[in-house]
Design a protein around this motif. Structure first.
Motif, PDB file in Angstrom:
ATOM      1  N   PHE A   1       0.820  -1.217   0.000  1.00 37.43           N
ATOM      2  CA  PHE A   1       0.000   0.000   0.000  1.00 37.43           C
ATOM      3  C   PHE A   1       0.853   1.266   0.000  1.00 37.43           C
ATOM      4  N   LEU A   2       1.910   1.284   0.786  1.00 39.07           N
ATOM      5  CA  LEU A   2       2.771   2.471   0.811  1.00 39.07           C
ATOM      6  C   LEU A   2       3.517   2.632  -0.512  1.00 39.07           C
ATOM      7  N   GLY A   3       3.892   1.519  -1.127  1.00 42.99           N
ATOM      8  CA  GLY A   3       4.521   1.598  -2.454  1.00 42.99           C
ATOM      9  C   GLY A   3       3.586   2.186  -3.486  1.00 42.99           C
ATOM     10  N   LEU A   4       2.331   1.759  -3.471  1.00 41.92           N
ATOM     11  CA  LEU A   4       1.344   2.339  -4.381  1.00 41.92           C
ATOM     12  C   LEU A   4       1.136   3.833  -4.110  1.00 41.92           C
ATOM     13  N   GLU A   5       1.164   4.205  -2.853  1.00 44.87           N
ATOM     14  CA  GLU A   5       0.999   5.621  -2.509  1.00 44.87           C
ATOM     15  C   GLU A   5       2.165   6.461  -3.042  1.00 44.87           C
ATOM     16  N   PHE A   6       3.389   5.948  -2.917  1.00 43.02           N
ATOM     17  CA  PHE A   6       4.539   6.702  -3.423  1.00 43.02           C
ATOM     18  C   PHE A   6       4.533   6.784  -4.943  1.00 43.02           C
ATOM     19  N   VAL A   7       4.094   5.741  -5.622  1.00 42.17           N
ATOM     20  CA  VAL A   7       3.962   5.800  -7.079  1.00 42.17           C
ATOM     21  C   VAL A   7       2.906   6.825  -7.469  1.00 42.17           C
ATOM     22  N   ALA A   8       1.794   6.844  -6.743  1.00 42.62           N
ATOM     23  CA  ALA A   8       0.745   7.828  -7.025  1.00 42.62           C
ATOM     24  C   ALA A   8       1.243   9.249  -6.808  1.00 42.62           C
ATOM     25  N   MET A   9       2.074   9.453  -5.788  1.00 40.87           N
ATOM     26  CA  MET A   9       2.622  10.796  -5.553  1.00 40.87           C
ATOM     27  C   MET A   9       3.566  11.211  -6.673  1.00 40.87           C
ATOM     28  N   GLU A  10       4.335  10.271  -7.226  1.00 40.36           N
ATOM     29  CA  GLU A  10       5.244  10.592  -8.327  1.00 40.36           C
ATOM     30  C   GLU A  10       4.479  10.934  -9.594  1.00 40.36           C
ATOM     31  N   LEU A  11       3.376  10.253  -9.832  1.00 44.45           N
ATOM     32  CA  LEU A  11       2.602  10.460 -11.053  1.00 44.45           C
ATOM     33  C   LEU A  11       1.505  11.501 -10.877  1.00 44.45           C
ATOM     34  N   ASP A  12       1.506  12.203  -9.776  1.00 43.93           N
ATOM     35  CA  ASP A  12       0.440  13.142  -9.448  1.00 43.93           C
ATOM     36  C   ASP A  12       0.320  14.272 -10.460  1.00 43.93           C
ATOM     37  N   ASP A  13       1.412  14.864 -10.876  1.00 43.84           N
ATOM     38  CA  ASP A  13       1.394  15.990 -11.812  1.00 43.84           C
ATOM     39  C   ASP A  13       2.260  15.644 -13.022  1.00 43.84           C
ATOM     40  N   PRO A  14       1.697  14.959 -14.022  1.00 41.56           N
ATOM     41  CA  PRO A  14       2.523  14.488 -15.133  1.00 41.56           C
ATOM     42  C   PRO A  14       2.957  15.576 -16.113  1.00 41.56           C
ATOM     43  N   PHE A  15       2.418  16.786 -15.988  1.00 38.45           N
ATOM     44  CA  PHE A  15       2.755  17.843 -16.933  1.00 38.45           C
ATOM     45  C   PHE A  15       3.579  18.945 -16.291  1.00 38.45           C
TER      46      PHE A  15
END
Length: 123
Positions: free
Chosen positions: A38-52
């Motif tokens: 779950f924490l790994g998914l959260e960190f991936v989501a934070m990295e992909l939060d602003d793709p532009f």
């Protein structure tokens, strides 16, 4: 908000699994891997939060636009010849210059991209 729920879930998970597990080592391993996932998914989501944005892992919008424009020019050159490409380049540059869009692009880009824009539109 989702991050708060993940942390509450991660902290409540050991208490929820305490009665159902017979061996404490097994419970610790299950809790570790579920929390790690779950924490790994959260960190991936934070990295992909602003793709532009401007981060190194964001999309290169200007690069993709440049490739699309050059592909259009290549296809026109292949079908209609070099003269048609030059006419189109001049028309695009003139339209951008009339709208003032090219000046705002020039002002906002770094020096590396200014050379590329100058090459593309023969400015």
């Amino acid at each position: 908000m989702a991050r708060t729920f993940i942390f509450i879930y991660s902290y409540a998970l050991p208490f929820a699994l305490a009665d159902s597990m017979i061996q404490p080592v097994g419970a610790m391993l299950v809790i570790f891997f579920i929390t790690y996932g779950f924490l790994g998914l959260e960190f991936v989501a934070m990295e992909l939060d602003d793709p532009f944005g401007d981060d190194p892992n964001d999309f290169d919008n200007l690069g993709m636009a440049r490739v699309a424009i050059e592909d259009i020019y290549y296809n026109i050159h292949k079908n209609d010849g070099a003269k048609s490409v030059e006419i189109l380049r001049k028309q695009v540059a003139r339209n951008l210059e009339e709208e003032g869009a090219l000046n705002s692009v020039r002002n906002n880009l770094t020096d590396d991209f200014k050379d590329c824009i100058a090459d593309i539109y023969d400015i």
